[in-house]
Design a protein around this motif. Structure first.
Motif, short mmCIF file in Angstrom:
data_model
loop_
_atom_site.label_atom_id
_atom_site.label_comp_id
_atom_site.label_asym_id
_atom_site.label_seq_id
_atom_site.Cartn_x
_atom_site.Cartn_y
_atom_site.Cartn_z
N GLY A 56 5.58 59.16 10.41
CA GLY A 56 4.17 59.31 10.11
C GLY A 56 3.79 58.71 8.77
O GLY A 56 2.74 58.07 8.63
N LEU A 76 7.95 63.18 10.41
CA LEU A 76 7.22 63.05 9.15
C LEU A 76 7.48 61.70 8.48
O LEU A 76 6.55 61.08 7.94
N LYS A 104 -6.51 58.91 12.13
CA LYS A 104 -5.51 59.93 11.80
C LYS A 104 -4.92 60.54 13.06
O LYS A 104 -3.71 60.81 13.13
N VAL A 105 -5.77 60.80 14.06
CA VAL A 105 -5.28 61.37 15.32
C VAL A 105 -4.31 60.40 16.00
O VAL A 105 -3.24 60.79 16.46
N ALA A 160 3.29 59.01 15.57
CA ALA A 160 4.42 59.54 14.80
C ALA A 160 5.25 60.52 15.63
O ALA A 160 6.48 60.51 15.58
N VAL A 161 4.57 61.35 16.42
CA VAL A 161 5.29 62.29 17.30
C VAL A 161 6.09 61.52 18.35
O VAL A 161 7.24 61.86 18.65
N SER A 187 -1.03 60.27 14.12
CA SER A 187 -0.26 61.49 14.36
C SER A 187 0.44 61.46 15.71
O SER A 187 1.62 61.80 15.83
#
Length: 353
Positions: A72, A69, A22-23, A29-30, A26
């Motif tokens: 992500g 988003l 998940k990290v 995605a950024v 994330s």
């Protein structure tokens, strides 16, 4: 740089724990979403009009968040669901729609100047935003090697740039004396500072990712040793040694465990490694898909696709699809395992069809 960083950050994350995955998703995605936003506003800083204009701060912020988003969401599909042609296309389309949404939301934040769009420009931008990111995802995720990531990076970069300029080619501008009332105005000078900061973060992430992307000397030596042409011949078995039943290794939390092959329903390629399917569990295996095929073929496992090795004893559903097929295994009925045309006859024979 944003495309390379985002696609590289997610390389090999499937063997990590859920929290670590998940990290990584994330952060990727950024990087990808921030790159989409930065490219758009770098280009907008180069826009020259004979009238004064600025941007609504809140709308500009929303455009950045939408890009992050949507990207992500696509990465969650790619790294928390089975990768099938359908899921790859869906993830690419979501990224593409995120590019289009980011562009038009960002444009709607213009104040003292109103953009006017042509239907052909909007249609062309949306078409490019869907087709090109789908291509980028399929290239980058067909195999998770360095070559695929670099080619996927090129496709992603072209997608973002082409969507922007196709959309701008179909856009006219009219003066509009009414400033928006949603938030404070953002001048080109302030926007330049924000874009510079975003570009700095992306550049730093690019450098940090790049130093771990190229193979190190140790890694290159390991690959050379593992090459089939240079692999040493196995020593003959000792006459008093009892044969040991084959077990499939899998790793979890830094420890190696072993499974009876009969308990494994399928193996999926993940770069130079594989993911085991044992009921509803997905486990990381250090074998490559080619090594797994060589070891498990005598036990009845079939290579039904370049990325999948299947245990026919666990198949609970088979579906013919024109010249190819698709099947599911017990405990993971939601996992759609593709069957290529060349492997279809072998699987049907193994299933008694």
């Amino acid at each position: 740089m944003a495309g390379f960083t985002g696609l590289s950050l997610t390389r090999g994350v499937s063997r990590l724990s859920v929290t670590q995955r998940k990290v990584a998703v994330s952060m990727a995605a950024v990087a990808l979403g921030g790159g989409i936003w930065s490219m758009h506003f770098v280009a907008m800083l180069g826009l020259q009009l004979p009238i004064l204009y600025s941007y609504d701060l809140l709308t500009t912020l929303v455009s950045a968040l939408v890009a992050i988003l949507m990207t992500g969401l696509a990465l969650l599909i790619l790294h928390f669901r089975a990768r099938t042609p359908r899921s790859l296309a869906l993830a690419g389309a979501i990224i593409g729609l995120g590019i289009s949404l980011m562009h038009y939301i960002g444009m709607s934040g213009m104040e003292l100047c109103r953009p006017v769009y042509t239907p052909l420009g909007v249609a062309g931008a949306i078409a490019a935003s869907v087709v090109l990111p789908v291509l980028a995802v399929r290239v980058a995720y067909s195999e998770r090697g360095r070559k695929n990531i670099i080619l996927g990076t090129v496709c992603f970069g072209l997608a973002v740039v082409m969507v922007h300029f196709i959309a701008m080619a179909g856009t006219d501008f009219l003066p509009d004396g009414d400033a928006g009332d949603m938030g404070p105005a953002l001048s080109n000078e302030t926007l330049a500072i924000l874009v510079t900061l975003s570009a700095f973060v992306i550049s730093a992430a690019f450098l940090l990712t790049g130093i771990t992307f190229a193979p190190s000397a140790e890694e290159g030596a390991a690959v050379a040793v593992a090459a089939p042409a240079e692999a040493p011949k196995a020593a003959p078995p000792l006459p008093w040694a009892e044969p040991v039943a084959l077990r499939i290794p899998h790793e979890r939390e830094g420890r190696t465990y072993f499974l009876d092959p009969a308990a494994v329903s399928a193996l999926r390629a993940e770069g130079h490694y594989t993911m085991l399917q044992k009921g509803a569990e997905t486990l990381f295996c250090p074998w490559s898909i080619s090594e797994a095929e060589e070891r498990l073929a005598p036990l009845g496992f079939l290579r039904v696709h370049r990325s999948f090795l299947l245990n026919p004893a666990h198949v609970v559903r088979f579906e013919r699809q024109k010249d190819s097929g698709q099947c599911s295994v017990d405990g993971a009925e939601g996992l759609r395992i593709p069957v290529s045309r060349a492997r279809l006859a072998d699987l049907r024979e193994a299933l008694g069809l």
